[in-house]
Design a protein around this motif. Sequence first.
Motif, mmCIF file in Angstrom:
data_model
loop_
_atom_site.group_PDB
_atom_site.id
_atom_site.type_symbol
_atom_site.label_atom_id
_atom_site.label_comp_id
_atom_site.label_asym_id
_atom_site.label_seq_id
_atom_site.Cartn_x
_atom_site.Cartn_y
_atom_site.Cartn_z
ATOM 1 N N VAL A 82 10.231 4.930 10.039
ATOM 2 C CA VAL A 82 9.246 5.867 10.576
ATOM 3 C C VAL A 82 7.839 5.312 10.378
ATOM 4 O O VAL A 82 6.994 5.422 11.265
ATOM 5 N N GLY A 83 7.594 4.679 9.253
ATOM 6 C CA GLY A 83 6.281 4.093 8.988
ATOM 7 C C GLY A 83 5.964 2.938 9.918
ATOM 8 O O GLY A 83 4.819 2.734 10.311
ATOM 9 N N GLN A 84 6.979 2.168 10.279
ATOM 10 C CA GLN A 84 6.756 1.055 11.197
ATOM 11 C C GLN A 84 6.369 1.559 12.580
ATOM 12 O O GLN A 84 5.490 1.017 13.223
ATOM 13 N N TRP A 85 7.040 2.587 13.064
ATOM 14 C CA TRP A 85 6.784 3.063 14.415
ATOM 15 C C TRP A 85 5.500 3.860 14.511
ATOM 16 O O TRP A 85 4.875 3.914 15.556
ATOM 17 N N ILE A 101 -5.038 8.206 9.196
ATOM 18 C CA ILE A 101 -4.180 7.145 9.733
ATOM 19 C C ILE A 101 -2.868 7.174 8.961
ATOM 20 O O ILE A 101 -2.856 7.110 7.736
ATOM 21 N N VAL A 102 -1.755 7.270 9.672
ATOM 22 C CA VAL A 102 -0.446 7.322 9.026
ATOM 23 C C VAL A 102 0.298 6.016 9.274
ATOM 24 O O VAL A 102 0.010 5.285 10.193
ATOM 25 N N GLY A 103 1.285 5.752 8.443
ATOM 26 C CA GLY A 103 2.106 4.565 8.614
ATOM 27 C C GLY A 103 1.715 3.460 7.656
ATOM 28 O O GLY A 103 0.893 3.627 6.756
ATOM 29 N N ILE A 104 2.310 2.305 7.855
ATOM 30 C CA ILE A 104 2.075 1.148 7.002
ATOM 31 C C ILE A 104 0.849 0.398 7.523
ATOM 32 O O ILE A 104 0.786 0.063 8.710
ATOM 33 N N PRO A 105 -0.127 0.116 6.665
ATOM 34 C CA PRO A 105 -1.295 -0.635 7.129
ATOM 35 C C PRO A 105 -0.886 -2.017 7.645
ATOM 36 O O PRO A 105 0.091 -2.614 7.192
ATOM 37 N N LEU A 111 4.900 -7.939 4.602
ATOM 38 C CA LEU A 111 5.402 -7.860 3.230
ATOM 39 C C LEU A 111 6.483 -6.785 3.111
ATOM 40 O O LEU A 111 7.563 -7.027 2.560
ATOM 41 N N VAL A 112 6.207 -5.628 3.674
ATOM 42 C CA VAL A 112 7.178 -4.529 3.632
ATOM 43 C C VAL A 112 8.418 -4.896 4.435
ATOM 44 O O VAL A 112 9.549 -4.614 4.017
ATOM 45 N N PHE A 113 8.242 -5.541 5.563
ATOM 46 C CA PHE A 113 9.390 -5.962 6.370
ATOM 47 C C PHE A 113 10.306 -6.884 5.571
ATOM 48 O O PHE A 113 11.532 -6.694 5.561
#
Length: 139
Positions: A82-85, A101-105, A111-113
């Motif tokens: 959900v954070g990626q999209w 702003i939501v999600g992964i910066p 790094l998260v991937f």
Amino acid sequence: MSTDFTPIFLFLIIAVGTGLSMLVMSAVLGPRKATRVKQMPYESGMDPIGDARQRFDVRFYLVAIVFLLFDVELLYLYPWAVGQWSADAAIPAAAGAAPLIVGIPAVFRMLVFWEIMVFVAILTAGFAYVWKKGVFEWR
């Protein structure tokens, strides 16, 4: 009374009404004939005859633990997906405030991937291990 809570109250009224209507309908339309077989206790597909402390095969526990392992894995993968999209989405804020702003910066996305890929690789190794041990083979 504010209209901000109207959807919540409507949801609660519908939920309680649905539950009560199911209870009433089951009492009105449900079968009433009590037989000896219907009154007999039922325990996981087996007749509850004999000692209550009988031994169970360890495969029941192995399957349960493997199910929990792969079920809990989704708890970690879902927020990441959900954070990626929604990484570039913005939630409008109140007047005069900056949007949220939501999600992964963008700085941390790779790094998260790769952290998630390591997590999936460890789960794949665990899956291969339990497959090789024969946990999935029901004898």
